[in-house]
Write a protein that holds these residues in place. Structure first.
Motif, PDB file in Angstrom:
ATOM      1  N   GLY A   1       0.706   5.717  -2.143  1.00 35.81           N
ATOM      2  CA  GLY A   1       1.605   6.823  -1.836  1.00 35.81           C
ATOM      3  C   GLY A   1       1.578   7.222  -0.379  1.00 35.81           C
ATOM      4  N   GLU A   2       1.402   6.234   0.535  1.00 37.19           N
ATOM      5  CA  GLU A   2       1.273   6.553   1.958  1.00 37.19           C
ATOM      6  C   GLU A   2       2.570   7.085   2.550  1.00 37.19           C
ATOM      7  N   ARG A   3       3.720   6.762   1.937  1.00 38.91           N
ATOM      8  CA  ARG A   3       5.005   7.248   2.426  1.00 38.91           C
ATOM      9  C   ARG A   3       5.752   7.922   1.272  1.00 38.91           C
ATOM     10  N   PRO A   4       5.245   9.057   0.763  1.00 40.86           N
ATOM     11  CA  PRO A   4       5.844   9.671  -0.426  1.00 40.86           C
ATOM     12  C   PRO A   4       7.312  10.034  -0.253  1.00 40.86           C
ATOM     13  N   GLY A   5       7.734  10.417   0.941  1.00 41.18           N
ATOM     14  CA  GLY A   5       9.124  10.772   1.165  1.00 41.18           C
ATOM     15  C   GLY A   5      10.062   9.588   1.139  1.00 41.18           C
ATOM     16  N   MET A   6       9.512   8.365   1.164  1.00 38.29           N
ATOM     17  CA  MET A   6      10.331   7.151   1.189  1.00 38.29           C
ATOM     18  C   MET A   6      10.292   6.404  -0.130  1.00 38.29           C
ATOM     19  N   ARG A   7       9.720   6.988  -1.157  1.00 37.36           N
ATOM     20  CA  ARG A   7       9.508   6.254  -2.402  1.00 37.36           C
ATOM     21  C   ARG A   7      10.815   5.673  -2.959  1.00 37.36           C
ATOM     22  N   GLU A   8      11.861   6.489  -3.003  1.00 37.30           N
ATOM     23  CA  GLU A   8      13.131   6.014  -3.552  1.00 37.30           C
ATOM     24  C   GLU A   8      13.721   4.896  -2.698  1.00 37.30           C
ATOM     25  N   GLU A   9      13.648   5.064  -1.373  1.00 35.98           N
ATOM     26  CA  GLU A   9      14.185   4.032  -0.485  1.00 35.98           C
ATOM     27  C   GLU A   9      13.378   2.744  -0.593  1.00 35.98           C
ATOM     28  N   LEU A  10      12.067   2.852  -0.653  1.00 36.42           N
ATOM     29  CA  LEU A  10      11.223   1.672  -0.773  1.00 36.42           C
ATOM     30  C   LEU A  10      11.483   0.927  -2.073  1.00 36.42           C
ATOM     31  N   THR A  11      11.762   1.665  -3.130  1.00 35.76           N
ATOM     32  CA  THR A  11      12.053   1.034  -4.412  1.00 35.76           C
ATOM     33  C   THR A  11      13.367   0.254  -4.335  1.00 35.76           C
ATOM     34  N   ARG A  12      14.363   0.795  -3.647  1.00 33.11           N
ATOM     35  CA  ARG A  12      15.616   0.054  -3.468  1.00 33.11           C
ATOM     36  C   ARG A  12      15.399  -1.216  -2.649  1.00 33.11           C
ATOM     37  N   ILE A  13      14.507  -1.128  -1.665  1.00 28.33           N
ATOM     38  CA  ILE A  13      14.273  -2.281  -0.785  1.00 28.33           C
ATOM     39  C   ILE A  13      13.417  -3.335  -1.467  1.00 28.33           C
ATOM     40  N   PHE A  14      12.208  -2.925  -1.894  1.00 24.52           N
ATOM     41  CA  PHE A  14      11.220  -3.889  -2.387  1.00 24.52           C
ATOM     42  C   PHE A  14      11.169  -3.994  -3.913  1.00 24.52           C
ATOM     43  N   GLY A  15      11.661  -3.007  -4.597  1.00 26.43           N
ATOM     44  CA  GLY A  15      11.621  -3.015  -6.052  1.00 26.43           C
ATOM     45  C   GLY A  15      10.354  -2.408  -6.590  1.00 26.43           C
ATOM     46  N   SER A  16       9.241  -3.070  -6.346  1.00 27.25           N
ATOM     47  CA  SER A  16       7.943  -2.611  -6.818  1.00 27.25           C
ATOM     48  C   SER A  16       6.852  -3.312  -6.031  1.00 27.25           C
ATOM     49  N   GLU A  17       5.638  -2.846  -6.222  1.00 30.18           N
ATOM     50  CA  GLU A  17       4.496  -3.492  -5.567  1.00 30.18           C
ATOM     51  C   GLU A  17       4.394  -4.953  -5.993  1.00 30.18           C
ATOM     52  N   GLU A  18       4.617  -5.219  -7.272  1.00 33.58           N
ATOM     53  CA  GLU A  18       4.508  -6.587  -7.789  1.00 33.58           C
ATOM     54  C   GLU A  18       5.603  -7.484  -7.216  1.00 33.58           C
TER      55      GLU A  18
ATOM     56  N   SER B   1       0.824  -1.214   0.000  1.00 36.03           N
ATOM     57  CA  SER B   1       0.000   0.000   0.000  1.00 36.03           C
ATOM     58  C   SER B   1       0.854   1.258   0.000  1.00 36.03           C
ATOM     59  N   TRP B   2       2.086   1.153   0.487  1.00 35.76           N
ATOM     60  CA  TRP B   2       2.969   2.315   0.479  1.00 35.76           C
ATOM     61  C   TRP B   2       3.321   2.702  -0.953  1.00 35.76           C
ATOM     62  N   PHE B   3       3.307   1.713  -1.859  1.00 37.57           N
ATOM     63  CA  PHE B   3       3.500   2.012  -3.273  1.00 37.57           C
ATOM     64  C   PHE B   3       2.185   2.457  -3.915  1.00 37.57           C
ATOM     65  N   ALA B   4       1.141   1.666  -3.704  1.00 41.90           N
ATOM     66  CA  ALA B   4      -0.117   1.885  -4.416  1.00 41.90           C
ATOM     67  C   ALA B   4      -0.783   3.199  -4.035  1.00 41.90           C
TER      68      ALA B   4
END
Length: 265
Positions: A163-180, A158-161
């Motif tokens: 945008g619940e953590r917009p300031g962490m988008r880049e970090e979340l992408t490094r960690i999880f890659g994508s929602e899928e 949900s943080w991707f879908a």
């Protein structure tokens, strides 16, 4: 209890790592605390206790009385450093999940007097660490008998879908890659619960606790509703006044230990 600050090498991460460990110690002259060691006991139950996003392996000892609480159960408590990796094999970075779930338990067994029995192996954590504890229970049910998740992150998708953590988008992408990729990589708790329920594997007992003023309350409700909908056995949910604070976690880790270790709880 003996308190050990341990530096060890991780082959998985390819670098030095840290963990704090509490080990029962029999003592006759300790004032203000009952001895937790037992004569002739070679192995003790073990709890892997995980920290949150902004903290490290020292935080449980600094912010709570976990040493006193664990002493009442004769429990080894392992508090490893997980950095900001969500206890996940990152899309771009370190394999924190492999270290936590495969390498670390073997290192702990080699160094400390811990039981190898499923019924004496547990996980717990807060926030990001609550997510890690739930993942340990749901992905490794043959080794973990139960988990306690305090104010956990339960739905990183949900943080991707949303945008619940917009300031962490880049970090979340490094960690999880994508929602899928969260689903494909085995990091979605909802999918893990569904898959485990439909398998012949043992089902861990799970206690999820969240405060009514916590910023993660909505996603905690989503996971609670899902677990209740699928009738996951041994699942319990507690909600009480409180927010994302150490006052809340210090109080409820005590309930968590009772849930995991009191035979009559």
């Amino acid at each position: 209890m003996a308190f050990l600050q341990c530096e060890f090498h991780s082959d998985v991460l390819g670098r030095a790592c840290s963990m704090n460990v509490l080990v029962p110690q029999k003592a006759a002259t300790q004032i203000g605390m009952v001895s937790s060691g037992e004569d002739g006991r070679a192995e003790y139950p073990v709890l892997y206790l995980l920290h949150g996003l902004s903290d490290n392996h020292t935080i449980w000892m600094r912010r709570t009385s976990i040493e006193r609480y664990a002493a009442a159960y004769g429990l080894v408590v392992v508090m490893p450093a997980g950095e900001r990796g969500f206890y996940t094999d990152m899309a771009e970075g370190y394999r924190y999940w492999t270290m936590l779930s495969e390498e670390l338990p073997q290192i702990v067994r080699n160094l400390f007097p811990v039981s190898t029995k499923r019924e004496e192996t547990f996980a717990a954590g807060l926030s990001m660490g609550g997510y890690g504890a739930l993942k340990l229970a749901l992905r490794c049910p043959e080794r973990f008998a139960g988990a306690v998740a305090l104010s956990p992150v339960t739905d990183p998708r949900s943080w991707f879908a949303n945008g619940e953590r917009p300031g962490m988008r880049e970090e979340l992408t490094r960690i999880f890659g994508s929602e899928e990729r969260i689903v494909a990589n085995g990091d979605d708790l909802f999918t893990l619960a569904d898959d485990l329920l439909g398998s012949g594997k043992p089902k861990p007992r799970i206690l999820q606790i969240c405060g009514t003023e916590d910023g993660l309350l909505q996603e905690n409700h989503r996971f609670r509703n899902h677990m209740e909908k699928i009738h996951f056995p041994g699942y319990c949910y507690i909600e009480d006044a409180g927010s994302h604070t150490w006052e809340f976690w210090d109080h409820y880790i005590q309930d968590g230990l009772r849930f995991l270790l009191d035979k009559e709880a």
